[in-house]
Design a protein around this motif. Structure first.
Motif, PDB file in Angstrom:
ATOM      1  N   LEU A  76      12.302 -22.857  24.698  1.00  0.00           N
ATOM      2  CA  LEU A  76      12.451 -22.164  25.984  1.00  0.00           C
ATOM      3  C   LEU A  76      11.123 -21.560  26.413  1.00  0.00           C
ATOM      4  CD1 LEU A  76      15.803 -20.333  25.182  1.00  0.00           C
ATOM      5  CD2 LEU A  76      15.511 -22.267  26.719  1.00  0.00           C
ATOM      6  N   ARG A 107      19.328 -15.227  27.396  1.00  0.00           N
ATOM      7  CA  ARG A 107      18.908 -14.765  28.717  1.00  0.00           C
ATOM      8  C   ARG A 107      17.617 -15.441  29.131  1.00  0.00           C
ATOM      9  NH1 ARG A 107      20.652  -9.286  30.652  1.00  0.00           N
ATOM     10  NH2 ARG A 107      22.505  -8.803  29.466  1.00  0.00           N
ATOM     11  N   SER A 108      17.329 -15.373  30.414  1.00  0.00           N
ATOM     12  CA  SER A 108      16.101 -15.990  30.911  1.00  0.00           C
ATOM     13  C   SER A 108      14.896 -15.133  30.537  1.00  0.00           C
ATOM     14  CB  SER A 108      16.165 -16.149  32.431  1.00  0.00           C
ATOM     15  OG  SER A 108      16.070 -14.887  33.063  1.00  0.00           O
ATOM     16  N   ALA A 109      13.723 -15.749  30.598  1.00  0.00           N
ATOM     17  CA  ALA A 109      12.495 -15.031  30.274  1.00  0.00           C
ATOM     18  C   ALA A 109      12.256 -13.889  31.258  1.00  0.00           C
ATOM     19  CB  ALA A 109      11.308 -15.993  30.282  1.00  0.00           C
ATOM     20  N   ASP A 110      12.584 -14.105  32.535  1.00  0.00           N
ATOM     21  CA  ASP A 110      12.406 -13.052  33.540  1.00  0.00           C
ATOM     22  C   ASP A 110      13.313 -11.859  33.271  1.00  0.00           C
ATOM     23  OD1 ASP A 110      10.469 -14.481  34.848  1.00  0.00           O
ATOM     24  OD2 ASP A 110      11.869 -15.369  36.310  1.00  0.00           O
ATOM     25  N   ASP A 111      14.580 -12.136  32.884  1.00  0.00           N
ATOM     26  CA  ASP A 111      15.514 -11.045  32.565  1.00  0.00           C
ATOM     27  C   ASP A 111      15.006 -10.224  31.386  1.00  0.00           C
ATOM     28  OD1 ASP A 111      17.246 -11.670  34.577  1.00  0.00           O
ATOM     29  OD2 ASP A 111      18.743 -12.637  33.278  1.00  0.00           O
ATOM     30  N   ARG A 139      12.352 -17.877  21.131  1.00  0.00           N
ATOM     31  CA  ARG A 139      12.349 -18.746  22.314  1.00  0.00           C
ATOM     32  C   ARG A 139      11.509 -20.001  22.075  1.00  0.00           C
ATOM     33  NH1 ARG A 139      14.708 -16.776  26.700  1.00  0.00           N
ATOM     34  NH2 ARG A 139      13.490 -18.060  28.135  1.00  0.00           N
TER      35      ARG A 139
END
Length: 158
Positions: free
Chosen positions: A139, A99-103, A134
């Motif tokens: 990431l 998943r993205s860092a924001d999610d 990450r």
């Protein structure tokens, strides 16, 4: 049954004389009766009494216990329950690179646990696990500001 509904002055006088104080806590259909050390009819009438200093209370996803500080006084400790925390850690470990860092930051921010000091430590531990994975994957890291640091005051009797 236990004389819990007494004025605080009577409770204070009993405490000075070595009697235990008893409190009744209820949320929905769940209740706890908490008692301090001392003499009280509660200890005579009840058989299934557990000492919070030895066996923590697990309810509503929290693990509530006490620890003895360096000065010898007892302090409360509220943290996410052990099983729930391990499940959360496993979920964040599995999704750290998917998943993205924001999610991930949003999910961590919206976790339903009040940020008591030990819970904040558990949140930071989750964040560290995620960011370690990450970083290995190259990431972007999840921002530390997603960890809630303040509790919202709740009015008890409205």
């Amino acid at each position: 049954r236990y004389g819990i509904d007494i004025p605080k002055w009577t409770r204070s006088r009993r405490k000075r004389n070595g009697a235990a104080s008893v409190q009744y806590l209820r949320h929905g259909r769940t209740f706890l009766i908490l008692a301090t050390e001392g003499e009280h009819t509660f200890f005579e009438k009840e058989t299934r009494v557990q000492d919070l200093r030895e066996i923590p209370v697990v309810c509503f996803g929290y693990r509530i216990s006490c620890y003895q500080g360096s000065e010898g006084r007892w302090h409360p400790s509220v943290r996410i329950g052990t099983r729930r925390f391990f499940n959360l850690r496993r979920w964040f470990r599995q999704n750290a690179v998917r998943r993205s860092a924001d999610d991930l930051g949003g999910i961590l921010r919206r976790l339903p646990y009040a940020p008591f000091a030990p819970v904040r430590g558990q949140y930071i531990s989750l964040l560290r696990h995620v960011n370690r994975a990450r970083k290995r994957a190259g990431l972007p890291l999840v921002c530390a500001s997603c960890v809630r640091r303040r509790r919202k005051p709740v009015r008890v009797f409205t």
